[in-house]
Design a protein around this motif. Structure first.
Motif, PDB file in Angstrom:
ATOM      1  N   LEU B 168       0.832  -1.204   0.000  1.00  0.00           N
ATOM      2  CA  LEU B 168       0.000   0.000   0.000  1.00  0.00           C
ATOM      3  C   LEU B 168       0.867   1.255   0.000  1.00  0.00           C
ATOM      4  O   LEU B 168       0.655   2.179  -0.793  1.00  0.00           O
ATOM      5  CB  LEU B 168      -0.921  -0.010   1.223  1.00  0.00           C
ATOM      6  N   SER B 169       1.860   1.282   0.878  1.00  0.00           N
ATOM      7  CA  SER B 169       2.637   2.522   0.962  1.00  0.00           C
ATOM      8  C   SER B 169       3.474   2.698  -0.305  1.00  0.00           C
ATOM      9  O   SER B 169       3.682   3.831  -0.740  1.00  0.00           O
ATOM     10  CB  SER B 169       3.498   2.551   2.213  1.00  0.00           C
ATOM     11  N   LEU B 171       2.425   1.902  -3.256  1.00  0.00           N
ATOM     12  CA  LEU B 171       1.480   2.435  -4.243  1.00  0.00           C
ATOM     13  C   LEU B 171       1.229   3.912  -4.009  1.00  0.00           C
ATOM     14  O   LEU B 171       1.200   4.718  -4.945  1.00  0.00           O
ATOM     15  CB  LEU B 171       0.166   1.665  -4.146  1.00  0.00           C
ATOM     16  N   LYS B 172       1.051   4.279  -2.730  1.00  0.00           N
ATOM     17  CA  LYS B 172       0.818   5.690  -2.409  1.00  0.00           C
ATOM     18  C   LYS B 172       2.027   6.514  -2.845  1.00  0.00           C
ATOM     19  O   LYS B 172       1.890   7.612  -3.404  1.00  0.00           O
ATOM     20  CB  LYS B 172       0.617   5.846  -0.903  1.00  0.00           C
ATOM     21  N   PHE B 173       3.207   5.964  -2.573  1.00  0.00           N
ATOM     22  CA  PHE B 173       4.437   6.661  -2.966  1.00  0.00           C
ATOM     23  C   PHE B 173       4.482   6.844  -4.473  1.00  0.00           C
ATOM     24  O   PHE B 173       4.786   7.914  -4.984  1.00  0.00           O
ATOM     25  CB  PHE B 173       5.634   5.839  -2.477  1.00  0.00           C
ATOM     26  N   CYS B 174       4.120   5.778  -5.173  1.00  0.00           N
ATOM     27  CA  CYS B 174       4.157   5.784  -6.625  1.00  0.00           C
ATOM     28  C   CYS B 174       3.211   6.826  -7.176  1.00  0.00           C
ATOM     29  O   CYS B 174       3.520   7.555  -8.113  1.00  0.00           O
ATOM     30  CB  CYS B 174       3.700   4.414  -7.070  1.00  0.00           C
ATOM     31  N   PHE B 182       9.520  14.370  -3.864  1.00  0.00           N
ATOM     32  CA  PHE B 182      10.275  14.997  -2.770  1.00  0.00           C
ATOM     33  C   PHE B 182       9.409  15.860  -1.863  1.00  0.00           C
ATOM     34  O   PHE B 182       9.925  16.656  -1.094  1.00  0.00           O
ATOM     35  CB  PHE B 182      11.467  15.817  -3.292  1.00  0.00           C
ATOM     36  N   SER B 183       8.077  15.709  -1.955  1.00  0.00           N
ATOM     37  CA  SER B 183       7.238  16.383  -0.973  1.00  0.00           C
ATOM     38  C   SER B 183       7.247  15.547   0.305  1.00  0.00           C
ATOM     39  O   SER B 183       7.642  14.382   0.283  1.00  0.00           O
ATOM     40  CB  SER B 183       5.815  16.499  -1.517  1.00  0.00           C
ATOM     41  N   PHE B 188       7.228  10.381   3.189  1.00  0.00           N
ATOM     42  CA  PHE B 188       6.579   9.573   4.224  1.00  0.00           C
ATOM     43  C   PHE B 188       6.273   8.175   3.696  1.00  0.00           C
ATOM     44  O   PHE B 188       6.635   7.169   4.316  1.00  0.00           O
ATOM     45  CB  PHE B 188       5.290  10.264   4.675  1.00  0.00           C
ATOM     46  N   TRP B 189       5.646   8.119   2.524  1.00  0.00           N
ATOM     47  CA  TRP B 189       5.257   6.805   2.023  1.00  0.00           C
ATOM     48  C   TRP B 189       6.479   5.988   1.602  1.00  0.00           C
ATOM     49  O   TRP B 189       6.508   4.775   1.771  1.00  0.00           O
ATOM     50  CB  TRP B 189       4.279   6.939   0.857  1.00  0.00           C
ATOM     51  N   LEU B 190       7.494   6.654   1.080  1.00  0.00           N
ATOM     52  CA  LEU B 190       8.706   5.933   0.698  1.00  0.00           C
ATOM     53  C   LEU B 190       9.356   5.288   1.922  1.00  0.00           C
ATOM     54  O   LEU B 190       9.693   4.099   1.917  1.00  0.00           O
ATOM     55  CB  LEU B 190       9.684   6.893   0.016  1.00  0.00           C
ATOM     56  N   VAL B 191       9.476   6.088   2.968  1.00  0.00           N
ATOM     57  CA  VAL B 191      10.113   5.553   4.182  1.00  0.00           C
ATOM     58  C   VAL B 191       9.251   4.457   4.789  1.00  0.00           C
ATOM     59  O   VAL B 191       9.756   3.420   5.225  1.00  0.00           O
ATOM     60  CB  VAL B 191      10.358   6.700   5.184  1.00  0.00           C
ATOM     61  N   LEU B 192       7.928   4.682   4.765  1.00  0.00           N
ATOM     62  CA  LEU B 192       7.044   3.668   5.345  1.00  0.00           C
ATOM     63  C   LEU B 192       7.170   2.344   4.583  1.00  0.00           C
ATOM     64  O   LEU B 192       7.113   1.272   5.172  1.00  0.00           O
ATOM     65  CB  LEU B 192       5.601   4.168   5.309  1.00  0.00           C
ATOM     66  N   THR B 193       7.353   2.439   3.262  1.00  0.00           N
ATOM     67  CA  THR B 193       7.544   1.206   2.490  1.00  0.00           C
ATOM     68  C   THR B 193       8.729   0.425   3.028  1.00  0.00           C
ATOM     69  O   THR B 193       8.639  -0.774   3.290  1.00  0.00           O
ATOM     70  CB  THR B 193       7.799   1.540   1.012  1.00  0.00           C
ATOM     71  N   GLY B 194       9.849   1.134   3.196  1.00  0.00           N
ATOM     72  CA  GLY B 194      11.049   0.463   3.688  1.00  0.00           C
ATOM     73  C   GLY B 194      10.832  -0.145   5.056  1.00  0.00           C
ATOM     74  O   GLY B 194      11.191  -1.297   5.314  1.00  0.00           O
TER      75      GLY B 194
END
Lengths: 887, 725
Positions: B168-169, B171-174, B182-183, B188-194
């Motif tokens: 999910l995160s 997809l949100k990042f994507c 870079f907003s 947030f979503w990129l880090v949450l994915t990791g």
């Protein structure tokens, strides 16, 4: 004739943008600009997950010529090449897959001073090429055949494969975990060279004496020598660079490992030969792609198929090259499919041709090898017991061959009971007890693959101990649902089971032999049932599929297929399983049947059909391969050891001879290979990213990058395919398994360094300097390779010094250092161990005290760590790591 | 100045009632009667003991997975005030009153409940309709197997939660990538994915498959970013670095963090100490640390030591000798030297003490100042209690005839000279020093005369050897193997020259004080390695199954049976959903291949954006199913139905996607579309009905009669327990 150019167009098509219909191709100039137009919104179809690699960079003129369609036959294939280079080979060797490469080679050759102006110089160059190939071949033959007869005793696995060659000559049936082609060829070579099949091949170190073994060794050495010209041609085809091909040939010629492995009666040279031949013919056929359905195209395509069959027919490792060719074919078809100028009919022809040559033909050949195998081996031999009763009836000399036995089971009959699951064997017992701590200390019951007196059981009534063979008593047949007792004929103990856990499968019950002279207790009673029959039916020999159900516990007699530890002589475990799942491992059939009171009936045993035999022998082979598991605390070779040349294999190092042969790669070669793989990944990704970023590469660099990405990519893929699957394998692995992968990585090294040096040379402005850099680089690599390699001679006989030299280089690897001193001591167990030792009829007596450990009543560590089975029906599947009990 | 007061304070909230409702029903279905049954259910017996270990802060080793999952369960226990005092010994045992069952089961239940709205979000973010999204969530909601698994102290539901969170995160990042890279939202979503990926891996190793899938999709997207020539090189580099940091570096760090917390929490020695190295054991409170506390560090000539084998297979043991001798003739007729036995013994014993002696001198005490033993020194090893010297010679060892026998030399006055010189080879001298240290140094003993190496063969001796493990001189293999390496565990400087005094000294415990610590990375790498290599006891289980049984739900697992009535809990899925999800995967694959081939021939059935959406949905959902399912075919361990649940979740997500696609693109007329909708509704109703019928077996709240139970046994292979009265 559009299809003539179709391949070329297809390659172009891959790089072109999809939106343009082919009929209205825009002018190349605008097209090129459009391609580099930033942020073009459209993706190529289906390329969502696939990167785009290629860019067309063809000048207008060339494109126009290409679109003319028909090629003049003299021009061979690729246009640019045929203009500028002498023709070599039948198949338009300069045919190129991508136009970009053509242009690159054109430009490259354009700068060359050797640019042929006159036909005579062209001929001269062609002659030079042939001379070079001849030189490479000669060197490799010279190095492989030098002192081939040394050492004149069995080295390492020659004991297995030489023996199997003899079996073919003697036509006795045997069993091996590898497909038959390699051993058949060895046998053939031996037969043709006058070997009579009488040598026993007992153990490594045995002298050959007067037996002729040179034919077999010579055959393997011949195929081993062929590897180098094959690799040379493959690299030449992929890179179009003589220096790259030469470098590869040098790497392989001077590698001690390839040398050693090519000189003995082993399957590896044969396997590697077929792998390399398949690779070469695949590459050649790719080059012919611009002239589909021409004679050379058909030739190379079908040759690929033949070699694939050969590779698979020698060892199952040949599957990897099949996968590689398959992948190549798929991507090839994918490109053709995307070419809208080809009609569906043409595509269908392409597809059919590939199916015919790459699937049907290899399959037919592979099956043909089995047909020959079964036809040649028609005498009963050590491999019988591995196969089902029906299969054995084919073998002359087997007791089931033309047998006549009583048809229905009666009380008092002496029988053997065979498990229906393949490669489990006969119900067996012997005068040895289960060791203490493993269930009750009663006589062992196992399954055993070989025919043996200990496989005989007598059927008795459960309630009377009178001898049913007494002639005064009437014959009483055993019927479905009867309650019987099975008495072991040799030891007079009854088949017995009870609520003790089985030795390996803890959730099952233990099966033992119990009682004295046939009198036991009620735990000896079994109900005999025939699958899919009504109660009261008689039980037929061979045909009836029976189950034995323990009367008191209600469990079913079965074999778990697990191999018992040393105390059980590595026979297979028999258990009584309380889970009544109907699996083949709990179904048995009666094979031998002796009852003097019954009339013998000549059985029309169902002769198995050929597909059934094929299927069965494959099942047996797969089980055999899975059975080759490393034992506890045994030092085994790990795949990560291999590329770094961590540790070799001792081929011959017996006490009583002076010959020490040690399989170990030339460290210079191997470590250069390792470095090259890393360097390749780096440089290829730099190029790929550059292309993806739309960088404008100069024409020459573009050509070189295509060589690197396409040709190198195929080689790297080959290396990965032949190396990484070993990490997943559970069976015992040896150093020599790496050699097919090593061939690929050597080819990659040759191609990579040549390309890199060319790039270096290109980046220098001055022309002579550039030439110098290239030549010097290649020369220094050649010399570096030859350095420390023990020359053309193999590292044997006086090998101590040479091996010491090589090993000295390896000093940084801690595991190897003392190996130079280890050529003392017992090495009579040199061959790779196989748990299946078919020639031992009576394994109860250890054959060789040196090789087999003494009897060990405690058995495996499992006994030490025995834990109680939880009594509940609901069990958790996990347990804490067990605590040891005080011994 | 006070202009902001002129504006009214406005809070605009958009609440997606779908989400709220789904979360509410999700919570209801998972949390209802959570503390029932108040008894140990199935693998709770297994995870429970680790919770107890955490509560008591006792070190343990579990090879089944990394510690994060266990820690989460333990967190539940901590919140509920569990003191760890419960004996987890059998399934079905009643919990005592000190066990906070509800809070122990809370975290898995919560993650199971939250998976429902998350499924909604994923399908919505993939670009499909709210209807499809609601459908996906409802299917997860009524899937009986997922409900059962979430309501117990088990880790699958938590694993599924983090798997879905990662997808999910991402997809949100994507989706935010398209608008505002870079907003803060993007970050947030990129880090949450990791983080979600590393949590999934931290719960079970199989989580790594989902991680690889997300990495793969991210790599393809990154490759497109590289090819995007509107971006400057610097910006592309920034994009790549950000992804590498968040999706590769961060997960590794978070994974290490789990182990850091794990080791921080578990500081006391416990029952699994023995598996670890001496240095590791010494870093725990109690146990070996108490014994070795204050030993002298450097081994000197005259030191009294115990030598532990580093390999520790089959059991950890110490070099040992005793008065008994090898039998003259073995059972198989071979002879021995008849000298004193040398073995490896898995228990502490006074006979494990050896004295390091300088061959040149006679004294057995340490000089002042002590002369430390270094790499390459030649030493003799004197057995403390019998004062005999460790010896090896060219006599075959009792059970490993290819190796040399090791004995303590007895002078029988026959022509068999003592060969008792050993050269010390410190294996880790490069990372450490070349002085022999207790615990830290790993040493090999190379025999001077024959260059054999002292090795534990691991074979238990027969009765005459008291079942202790055989020790041999290995002369064939010279490479490094842990079974040839030993380390000093207990150590003290010898003080007394007299044998009697020395025996007293040997019996007394060691003292003196020097602290020593092991770095976190060393402890982590050792623990991780042992966890991966510890041999689990894989035996057949009544409810074990093969991957082929899972696709069509041909098997079940009985989790719990009421001690008196026939109320029972089974892991049993909703057959309708399982079968149709498998069918949907097949339909997806066929359609995908069909479209792909047609596109290659320039026939575009789908518009470009629809096609990309269709491919992405397939890559994540069908791909998620494949990576979580297919690897099980290669695994050799015992497999159970619950291993399939992560794959099933992804498969269920694909189901509404395929249905919507069929209705939108394959139904040509309105009539067909309405017919199809009616079919879907009928199918969903039947799924609900099946779910309701199986409810008693899911919650175990109602006792069914034998005939009802028999009626529920729809497949012969299902094993439903029927009491015989």
């Amino acid at each position: 004739m559009l299809c003539a150019t179709s391949r070329l167009l297809a390659a172009r098509e891959a790089s072109a943008l999809p939106a343009h219909p082919r009929g209205r191709a825009p002018a190349p100039r605008s097209r090129r600009r459009e391609l580099h137009f930033p942020g073009h919104p459209e993706l190529p179809p289906g390329d969502f997950l696939v990167g785009r690699f290629t860019k067309p960079s063809v000048p207008t003129g060339r494109r126009v010529i290409l679109r003319k369609g028909r090629m003049p036959p003299a021009a061979g294939g690729g246009l640019a090449g045929s203009e500028l280079r002498p023709r070599r080979g039948r198949c338009g060797s300069q045919a190129a897959r991508a136009a970009g490469r053509d242009v690159a080679t054109e430009a490259a050759t354009a700068r060359s001073p050797k640019r042929p102006a006159l036909p005579s110089s062209r001929r001269f160059e062609a002659a030079g090429r042939w001379a070079l190939l001849a030189l490479v071949t000669l060197t490799s033959f010279a190095s492989r055949f030098h002192r081939l007869d040394q050492p004149p005793h069995i080295c390492w696995d020659e004991t297995h494969f030489g023996k199997m060659g003899s079996y073919y000559i003697n036509r006795t049936f045997f069993f091996d975990v590898h497909p038959p082609l390699g051993k058949m060829l060895i046998g053939l070579a031996g037969y043709l060279s006058g070997y009579d099949g009488t040598f026993l091949f007992q153990k490594p170190g045995d002298n050959y004496e007067h037996h002729s073994y040179m034919g077999m060794r010579g055959f393997c050495a011949f195929l081993g020598s062929m590897l180098i010209p094959l690799a040379y041609l493959t690299v030449l085809e992929l890179s179009r660079s003589l220096s790259a091909a030469l470098l590869t040939a040098a790497l392989l010629t001077f590698d001690t490992g390839c040398l050693t492995l090519s000189q003995y009666i082993l399957l590896d040279p044969i396997l590697m030969f077929f792998i390399m031949a398949a690779m070469l013919s695949m590459v050649k056929y790719n080059s012919c792609a611009n002239r589909p359905f021409s004679a050379p195209w058909w030739f190379w395509l079908s040759l690929t198929g033949v070699n694939l069959a050969g590779a698979l027919g020698v060892k199952f490792v040949g599957l990897f090259i099949i996968l590689q060719v398959g992948w190549n074919t798929l991507s090839d078809l994918w490109h053709l499919f995307g070419d809208l100028s080809l009609s569906m009919v043409t595509l269908g022809k392409h597809l059919t041709a590939r199916i015919l040559c790459l699937i049907v033909l290899p399959l037919a050949l592979y099956i043909a090898t089995y047909a020959v195998h079964f036809m040649v081996l028609n005498k009963s031999g050590p491999g019988d017991g591995f196969f089902s009763s029906a299969f054995q009836a084919r073998l002359s000399g087997n007791n089931l061959h033309n047998a006549s036995i009583p048809e229905h089971l009666a009380y008092g009959s002496v029988i053997t009971v065979k498990n229906l699951r393949m490669a489990i064997g006969y119900l067996h017992s012997h005068r040895h007890f289960y060791p203490e701590g493993v269930g009750a200390r009663q006589q062992q019951v196992t399954t055993y693959l070989h025919k043996d007196y200990n496989n005989l059981w007598i059927i008795k009534k459960h309630n009377s101990n009178s001898d049913p063979l007494d002639p005064s008593l009437p014959v009483e047949f055993v019927r479905h649902g009867d309650i019987i007792r099975l008495e072991h004929k040799e030891t007079s103990r009854n088949l017995h089971s009870h609520y003790h856990e089985a030795p390996l499968t803890r959730k099952h019950y233990q099966v033992t032999g119990y009682g004295i002279n046939g009198s036991g207790d009620s735990n000896d009673f079994w109900r005999i049932e025939v699958i899919n029959r009504k109660f009261g039916n008689r039980i037929k020999v061979l045909r009836s599929r029976i189950r034995l159900i323990h009367l008191i516990t209600g469990c079913v007699l079965g074999s778990s297929g697990k191999v018992l530890p040393k105390w059980g002589w590595e026979q297979m475990e028999v258990t009584c399983t309380p889970y009544l799942k109907e699996t083949l491992s709990s179904i048995w059939n009666v094979e031998d049947h002796i009852n003097p009171k019954l009339p013998n009936i000549s059985l029309e045993v169902l002769q198995p059909s050929f597909p059934e035999i094929m299927l069965e022998s494959h099942m047996v082979m797969i089980r055999g391969n899975n059975g080759l598991k490393p034992k506890d605390n045994e030092f085994t070779s790990k795949p990560w050891h291999w590329p770094i040349n961590f540790q070799g294999l001792r081929f011959s190092g017996a006490n009583d001879t002076d010959f020490r042969v040690y399989l170990l790669g030339n460290p210079v070669v191997w470590w250069l290979n390792l470095l090259s793989i890393a360097l390749y990944v780096l440089s290829a990704s730099v190029f790929a990213v550059a292309v993806q970023r739309g960088a404008h590469l100069p024409v020459e660099v573009e050509g070189l990058s295509q060589v690197l990405l396409r040709g190198g990519g195929q080689l790297l893929f080959g290396w990965m395919m032949h190396y990484f699957p070993f990490f997943l394998m559970g069976r015992v692995l040896y150093f020599h398994h790496y050699f097919p992968a090593m061939l690929f990585s050597s080819m990659l090294t040759g191609l990579l360094w040549d390309t890199l040096l060319r790039l270096c040379a290109w980046s220098l402005a001055s022309y002579p300097l550039a030439k110098c850099v290239h030549v010097l680089g290649i020369l220094s690599l050649l010399l570096g390779t030859a350095y420390r390699s023990p020359g053309p001679g193999p590292p044997k006989s006086d090998g101590r010094a040479q091996v010491a030299g090589i090993v000295g280089l390896l000093r940084p690897l801690r595991g190897l250092q003392p190996e130079t001193r280890t050529f003392v001591g017992t090495a009579s167990c040199g061959a790779s161990p196989r748990t299946l030792q078919p020639w031992r009829k009576q394994p109860e007596e250890p054959v060789d005290l040196h090789c087999l450990p003494a009897r060990n009543p405690l058995g495996s560590t499992a006994a030490l760590l025995l834990t109680e089975a939880p009594p509940l029906a609901l069990l958790s599947h996990k347990q804490l790591p067990s605590q040891p009990r005080p011994p | 100045m006070l202009g902001f007061l002129q504006q009214p304070v406005m809070v605009t909230a958009e609440v997606n009632l779908n989400m709220v409702a789904l979360t509410a029903v999700g919570l209801l279905s998972r949390l209802w009667q959570l503390a029932y049954p108040r008894a140990v259910v199935f693998d709770e017996v297994y995870y429970g003991q680790y919770i107890s270990f955490y509560m008591k802060r006792i070190f343990f080793l579990d090879g089944s997975g990394p510690p994060f999952g266990h820690m989460l369960l333990a967190l539940g226990g901590y919140l509920g005030g569990f003191d760890g005092n419960f004996l987890w010994n059998r399934i079905g045992a009643e919990y005592s009153s000190n066990v906070p069952v509800w809070s122990l089961r809370l975290l898995p239940a919560l993650s199971g409940a939250l998976s429902v709205p998350m499924a909604y979000e994923i399908v919505w973010e993939l670009g499909f309709s709210h209807c499809a999204a609601t459908g996906a969530a409802l299917l997860l909601l009524i899937e009986n197997a997922l409900i059962t698994q979430s309501r117990l102290m088990l880790l699958e539901s938590v694993l599924i939660f983090f798997n879905l969170l990662a997808v999910l995160s991402y997809l949100k990042f994507c989706n935010s990538q398209k608008h505002r890279p870079f907003s803060p939202r993007w970050w947030f979503w990129l880090v949450l994915t990791g983080v979600a990926c590393s949590c999934a891996v931290g719960i079970k190793y199989v989580g790594v498959f989902t991680y690889l899938l997300v990495l793969g999709v991210a790599a393809v997207h990154a490759w497109h970013v590289i090819g995007d020539q509107t971006l400057s090189n610097v910006r592309v580099l920034c994009h790549l670095l950000a992804r590498a940091a968040a999706l590769v570096v961060l997960p590794v760090l978070v994974y290490l963090l789990f182990f850091y917390i794990h080791l921080l929490l578990l500081c006391r020695s416990g029952p699994h100490d023995q598996i670890m190295s001496s240095a590791f054991q010494a870093s725990l409170e109690g146990g070996l640390a108490r014994v070795t506390q204050g030993q002298p560090l450097e081994v000197a000539f005259g030191s009294q030591v115990t030598l532990k084998n580093v390999f520790g297979q089959p059991v950890p043991c110490w070099l040992h000798s005793h008065q008994s001798t090898y039998p003259m003739i073995y059972e198989n007729g071979r002879g021995s030297s008849h000298q004193q036995q040398v073995t490896c013994y898995p228990f502490k014993d006074v006979n494990n003490w050896w004295i390091v002696k300088d061959p040149g001198r006679h004294q057995l005490v340490v000089n002042n100042p002590p002369r430390p033993v270094r790499h390459g020194d030649v030493v003799q090893l004197v057995h403390g209690m019998t004062t005999r010297l460790l010896n090896t010679h060219d006599v075959a060892a009792p059970l490993s005839p290819h190796a040399q026998e090791v004995s303590c030399y007895i002078d029988y006055n026959i022509s068999m000279p003592p060969q008792n010189l050993w050269r010390l080879d410190i294996v880790n001298r490069e990372s450490d020093t070349d002085v022999w240290k207790t615990i830290l140094s790993e040493v090999r003993f190379v025999h001077v005369n024959t260059s054999a190496i002292l090795k534990l063969s691991g074979v238990p001796l027969p009765d005459w050897g008291f079942r202790q493990l055989e020790v041999v001189g290995e002369k064939l293999f010279r490479g490094y193997h842990e079974s040839t390496v030993w380390n000093v565990e207990e150590h003290r400087y010898g003080r007394s020259q007299e044998q009697k005094e020395r025996e007293l000294e040997l019996h007394s415990p060691t003292q003196v004080d020097i602290g020593r610590n092991l770095s976190f990375m060393a402890r982590f790498s050792e623990l991780q390695w042992r966890m991966l290599t510890v041999r689990s006891d894989d035996s057949e289980h009544k409810y074990s199954s093969t991957p082929l049984d899972w696709v069509m739900l041909d098997t079940n697992i009985a989790y719990w049976l009421h001690p008196r009535t026939s109320a029972q809990i089974h892991l049993l899925g909703n057959v309708v959903i399982w079968a149709s999800a498998s069918l949907a995967t097949l339909v997806y694959a066929l359609l995908f291949i069909w479209y792909l081939l047609r596109r290659r021939r320039r026939v575009c059935d789908l518009p470009e954006d629809r096609w990309l959406r269709w491919v992405l949905a397939g890559a994540l959902c069908a791909g998620g199913w494949a990576v979580n399912y297919l690897p099980f075919f290669l695994m050799e361990k015992t497999l159970f139905l619950y291993h399939y649940l992560p794959a099933l979740t992804f498969q269920i997500l694909l189901l509404p996607v395929v249905l919507e696609h069929i209705s939108d693109h394959l139904c040509r007329s309105q009539l067909q579309r309405s017919l199809f909708t009616a079919l879907v509704v009928a199918w969903f109703t039947s799924a609900c009905h099946v779910s309701n019928m199986l409810r008693p077996l899911t919650y175990g709240d109602r006792s069914l009669s034998p005939s009802e139970l028999k009626a529920l046994r729809w497949k012969d292979s299902w094993d439903i327990l029927i009491r015989k009265y």
